[in-house]
Design an enzyme around this catalytic site. Structure first.
Site, PDB file in Angstrom:
ATOM      1  N   GLY A  17       0.927  -1.203   0.036  1.00 13.90           N
ATOM      2  CA  GLY A  17       0.400   0.281  -0.030  1.00 13.90           C
ATOM      3  C   GLY A  17       1.620   1.168  -0.045  1.00 13.90           C
ATOM      4  O   GLY A  17       2.161   1.514  -0.127  1.00 13.90           O
ATOM      5  N   PHE A  18       0.059   2.180  -0.356  1.00 11.69           N
ATOM      6  CA  PHE A  18       0.877   3.924  -0.048  1.00 11.69           C
ATOM      7  C   PHE A  18       1.876   4.082   1.458  1.00 11.69           C
ATOM      8  O   PHE A  18       2.867   4.344   0.853  1.00 11.69           O
ATOM      9  CB  PHE A  18      -0.364   4.782  -0.065  1.00 11.69           C
ATOM     10  CG  PHE A  18       0.570   6.400  -0.421  1.00 11.69           C
ATOM     11  CD1 PHE A  18       1.283   6.822  -0.864  1.00 11.69           C
ATOM     12  CD2 PHE A  18      -0.538   6.817   0.630  1.00 11.69           C
ATOM     13  CE1 PHE A  18       1.773   8.526   0.043  1.00 11.69           C
ATOM     14  CE2 PHE A  18      -0.042   8.867   0.772  1.00 11.69           C
ATOM     15  CZ  PHE A  18       1.379   9.430   0.303  1.00 11.69           C
ATOM     16  N   ILE A  19       1.291   3.604   2.102  1.00 13.81           N
ATOM     17  CA  ILE A  19       2.717   4.349   3.563  1.00 13.81           C
ATOM     18  C   ILE A  19       3.211   3.062   3.873  1.00 13.81           C
ATOM     19  O   ILE A  19       4.368   3.026   4.069  1.00 13.81           O
ATOM     20  CB  ILE A  19       1.282   4.781   3.992  1.00 13.81           C
ATOM     21  CG1 ILE A  19      -0.181   6.044   4.186  1.00 13.81           C
ATOM     22  CG2 ILE A  19       2.339   4.804   5.957  1.00 13.81           C
ATOM     23  CD1 ILE A  19      -1.107   6.528   4.838  1.00 13.81           C
ATOM     24  N   TYR A 159     -16.356   3.486   7.517  1.00 19.58           N
ATOM     25  CA  TYR A 159     -14.960   3.327   7.820  1.00 19.58           C
ATOM     26  C   TYR A 159     -14.689   4.126   9.532  1.00 19.58           C
ATOM     27  O   TYR A 159     -13.679   3.258   9.844  1.00 19.58           O
ATOM     28  CB  TYR A 159     -14.126   4.682   6.617  1.00 19.58           C
ATOM     29  CG  TYR A 159     -13.155   4.816   7.003  1.00 19.58           C
ATOM     30  CD1 TYR A 159     -11.657   3.861   6.931  1.00 19.58           C
ATOM     31  CD2 TYR A 159     -12.317   5.458   7.179  1.00 19.58           C
ATOM     32  CE1 TYR A 159     -10.675   4.045   6.675  1.00 19.58           C
ATOM     33  CE2 TYR A 159     -10.486   6.126   7.418  1.00 19.58           C
ATOM     34  CZ  TYR A 159     -10.104   4.769   7.341  1.00 19.58           C
ATOM     35  OH  TYR A 159      -9.183   5.403   7.030  1.00 19.58           O
TER      36      TYR A 159
END
Length: 343
Positions: A17-19, A159
């Site tokens: 993922g991005f992070i 979320y």
């Protein structure tokens, strides 16, 4: 600031993922051995995830297991073979707006998947379990900047509710099993290799392709924009800040979110600045040398007008405070985007 231990073995969920990608690169550069665990879900372009993964696999101290968090057997087998010292749990079903369309995906990944990760941490008695939360848990809070000691009982989306549930489960595991747990709350993270569903990515893509950009609440929104390398530096330093249950509840320092009954803490990681969305767009226009066509829209369901972190606890624990200027961070993203897409 605590002394840094010798690098050990870290299990990173969501490593593609991005992070997770940026954090894993940082750990590998420091000499840690990393096992990535990623489901490669198609929430956004899997090609981007695989490119990140390919870059990580060039490092000899990295290997990855592709499986879902909901698959407890695969997660258990991977962890049992690796025997992690530290677990960094970043994998999740992300996206505030998508949670309005597919709420079940958030329950399965963010609640059930997180439970499986905590069970692994308990069985392996890891030195520290660190798990990602979000500024969205502050929900309906209006007093800013947000403090970790503020109540966060008014989530506005599924979320946010699932992330708050993960925090509550983390506290219970910390109390029941004396398992050190740190929850870090992200704010609006941006930077190279970002997700295509995030505002910066969408805005740059639209502007370069002559499409208008949608500005909700007529652009009257404020966010604590946090550059990704600042964020992962904060996470890395928190590995060393292992929470300990205080001898007595009264021994918790004022302003510290440390639980009075468990080795558990919540920490904001944000730039500590409230930046208007319009100024953010102006920074994008300056980097691109192109003016955006602005489509002013009403407020979206589940959205909030502003987020703003108080990062003083992070600074107290680690000696570090994110400080990348928005204009500088946006320019770095634009440079990456142009290079990646050849535009």
């Amino acid at each position: 600031m605590p002394a840094s231990p010798l690098p050990g073995k870290v299990l990173v969920t969501g490593s593609a993922g991005f992070i997770g990608f940026h954090l894993t690169r940082l750990l590998l550069d420091e000499g840690w051995t990393v096992l990535g665990y990623d489901g490669m879900t198609p929430y956004y372009d899997v090609t981007l995830k695989r490119r990140r993964n390919q870059m990580l696999l060039q490092h000899p101290n990295f290997r990855v297991v592709e499986a879902m968090l909901e698959d407890a057997e695969s997660l258990d087998n991977a962890a049992d073979a690796f025997e992690p010292d530290i677990i960094l749990h970043l994998a999740a079903q992300a996206g505030v707006r998508y949670s309005l369309e597919e709420p079940k995906a958030y329950i399965e990944s963010n609640v059930i998947g997180t439970f499986h990760v905590m069970e692994v941490a308990r069985r392996h008695s890891v030195k520290h379990l660190l798990m990602a939360s979000t500024s969205s848990v502050y929900g309906g809070n209006e007093e800013m900047p947000f403090l970790e000691t503020d109540k966060a009982d008014l989530p506005l989306t599924i979320y946010a509710a699932t992330k708050k549930a993960a925090e509550a489960m983390g506290h219970s595991y910390a109390h029941l099993w004396n398992l050190p747990v740190t929850m870090f709350r992200f704010f609006t993270v941006y930077g190279p290799w970002g997700r295509p569903d995030m505002a910066l990515y969408k805005f740059v893509d639209a502007i370069l392709n002559g499409r208008p950009i949608d500005l909700y609440n007529n652009g009257c929104l404020y966010r604590d924009f946090t550059y990704v390398t600042d964020l992962v530096r904060g996470i890395r330093l928190l590995i060393d800040a292992i929470p300990e249950k205080p001898p007595r509840p009264a021994d918790v320092d004022p302003g510290d979110s440390l639980s009075p009954v468990a080795p558990f803490r919540v920490v904001n990681i944000g730039n500590g600045e409230k930046t208007s969305l319009l100024n953010f767009v102006a920074a994008i226009e300056a980097s691109l040398g192109v003016k955006a066509v602005r489509n002013l829209m009403p407020m979206q369901k589940g959205d909030v007008e502003a987020t703003w972190a108080d990062s003083s606890l992070l600074s107290r624990l680690t000696g570090f405070r994110p400080n990348t200027d928005v204009g500088e961070g946006v320019a770095k993203f634009v440079a990456w985007y142009r290079d990646y897409y050849g535009k």
